[in-house]
Design a protein around this motif. Structure first.
Motif, PDB file in Angstrom:
ATOM      1  N   SER A 129      -6.957  52.965  21.415  1.00 55.68           N
ATOM      2  CA  SER A 129      -7.567  51.690  21.812  1.00 55.68           C
ATOM      3  C   SER A 129      -8.261  51.796  23.164  1.00 55.68           C
ATOM      4  O   SER A 129      -9.349  51.238  23.365  1.00 55.68           O
ATOM      5  CB  SER A 129      -6.502  50.592  21.872  1.00 55.68           C
TER       6      SER A 129
ATOM      7  N   PHE B 295     -11.624  44.969  17.520  1.00 57.38           N
ATOM      8  CA  PHE B 295     -11.669  44.591  18.934  1.00 57.38           C
ATOM      9  C   PHE B 295     -12.721  43.496  19.100  1.00 57.38           C
ATOM     10  O   PHE B 295     -13.878  43.700  18.737  1.00 57.38           O
ATOM     11  CB  PHE B 295     -12.025  45.792  19.815  1.00 57.38           C
TER      12      PHE B 295
ATOM     13  N   ARG C 236      -4.699  45.221  14.928  1.00 58.24           N
ATOM     14  CA  ARG C 236      -4.541  46.591  14.426  1.00 58.24           C
ATOM     15  C   ARG C 236      -3.506  46.629  13.301  1.00 58.24           C
ATOM     16  O   ARG C 236      -2.466  45.966  13.368  1.00 58.24           O
ATOM     17  CB  ARG C 236      -4.106  47.515  15.563  1.00 58.24           C
TER      18      ARG C 236
ATOM     19  N   GLU D  13      -7.315  42.089  20.161  1.00 58.11           N
ATOM     20  CA  GLU D  13      -7.232  43.333  19.386  1.00 58.11           C
ATOM     21  C   GLU D  13      -6.292  43.112  18.217  1.00 58.11           C
ATOM     22  O   GLU D  13      -5.180  42.608  18.389  1.00 58.11           O
ATOM     23  CB  GLU D  13      -6.720  44.492  20.241  1.00 58.11           C
TER      24      GLU D  13
END
Length: 352
Positions: free
Chosen positions: A323, A302, A295, A293
């Motif tokens: 998430s 993802f 971010r 993941e």
């Protein structure tokens, strides 16, 4: 109801259930009709013959080793020249097998392909991939051998698709690459008639190699339109910017759906290249890559192991979606795409 009656009823129910199971199982057994009908098989291996041709030293074996044998670019210098024809069977998406024929490009071998081995080499070909060294000093001879390949293909496999890779583009100056590629592309399209050829510029040192091979493999996947429709439905349901499917072993992009525009047209191949290298680094440490993941303030990405043959990547720009919710959605979609994959394999078996 007495004990004996209950026991009898239970035995009858068990017998009924057992017969249903046998009936269901029988539908999966390979059978042959007593008449002259075509045999029906389940999960039949579907082979696609792919010819990889070009002059010796053009880079055929190097690109094959990077895509299918987990080499990194700097290690391909250890590879020797291909002698005659090297056969390799690459399992792709479960029951789809690419039957790769890497044909040595020395003159003696090339002449032999067009003479004594003509039928063997060029029969039942699904895809011809012809690799040109962009810095070749013998362009006229290269074109002559390419035309000889096309003549043999027209005679033995007229439905084959043709791809030309203008390779080693990294050796050219940046300002020359577009001009030279367009010139070569125009020449090859003209020489290829009445066949259609699709040209790609490639290098083992960047993402262009993945772009070319993803596009080639895309043409070989039988249910790709159905995959794309299901990815579209999935992206719409979870409000994703983009959803991609990667083949598990090669990390080539096999399908995708985009809901919002993106300025980088080469992003898929860059991700393929980066994650493939990361997977190789993990394997050196005896670790298995499962998920990732990434971010920041603008998006979340993802990458997860999806079906038994694929990874998926989901891009989300809505920061309000946690998430955990996206990961649950990916997990729930996994069963649907596994079923879609199995149905596709069963359909292929019945269609053979």
């Amino acid at each position: 109801m007495s004990t004996s009656q209950l026991k009898k009823k239970w035995q009858e129910e068990e017998e009924t259930r057992r017969k249903q199971e046998i009936k269901s199982f029988d539908s999966l057994i390979i059978t042959r009709s007593s008449t002259a009908e075509q045999p029906v098989q389940f999960a039949t291996i579907m082979k696609k013959k792919v010819l990889l041709m070009g002059k010796s030293g053009s880079g055929k074996t190097s690109m094959r080793s990077i895509i299918f044998a987990n080499y990194i670019a700097r290690d391909t210098s250890r590879l020797g020249a291909t002698i005659d024809v090297e056969h390799s069977h690459v399992r792709f998406l479960g029951n789809l097998v690419l039957n790769l024929w890497d044909c040595g490009g020395q003159e003696a071998f090339m002449e032999n392909y067009f003479a004594s081995q003509r039928d063997n080499i060029f029969k039942n070909v699904e895809v011809l991939i012809y690799v040109f060294d962009v810095e070749s000093r013998e362009l006229e001879k290269d074109m002559h051998y390419y035309q000889s390949c096309l003549e043999a293909i027209l005679q033995n496999s007229p439905e084959a698709r043709v791809f030309c890779l203008i390779h080693k583009m990294d050796l050219l100056q940046d300002d020359q690459r577009d001009v030279i590629f367009r010139e070569r592309e125009d020449d090859l399209k003209r020489l290829s008639k009445p066949l259609e050829c699709v040209c790609f510029r490639t290098s083992i040192w960047d993402e262009t190699l993945y772009k070319a091979w993803s596009s080639i493999v895309y043409e070989l996947i039988p249910n790709v339109k159905e995959l794309e429709q299901n990815l579209k439905d999935f992206a719409t349901i979870i409000d994703a910017d983009e959803v991609l499917l990667f083949e598990r072993a090669t990390f080539l992009v096999i399908s995708h759906y985009r809901m919002r525009p993106h300025r980088d047209v080469n992003r898929f191949e860059k991700v393929s290249n980066i994650i493939k290298q990361f997977k190789l680094s993990c394997s050196k440490l005896a670790a298995q890559f499962q998920s990732m993941e990434v971010r920041n303030s603008k998006f979340a990405a993802f990458i997860n192991l999806f079906t038994s043959n694929t990874y998926c990547m989901v891009i989300m720009s809505d920061a309000s979606i946690p998430s955990a919710a996206t990961l649950i959605n990916i997990k729930n979609a996994r069963k649907h795409f596994e079923k879609l994959e199995r149905n596709s394999q069963g359909h292929l078996a019945l269609s053979r």
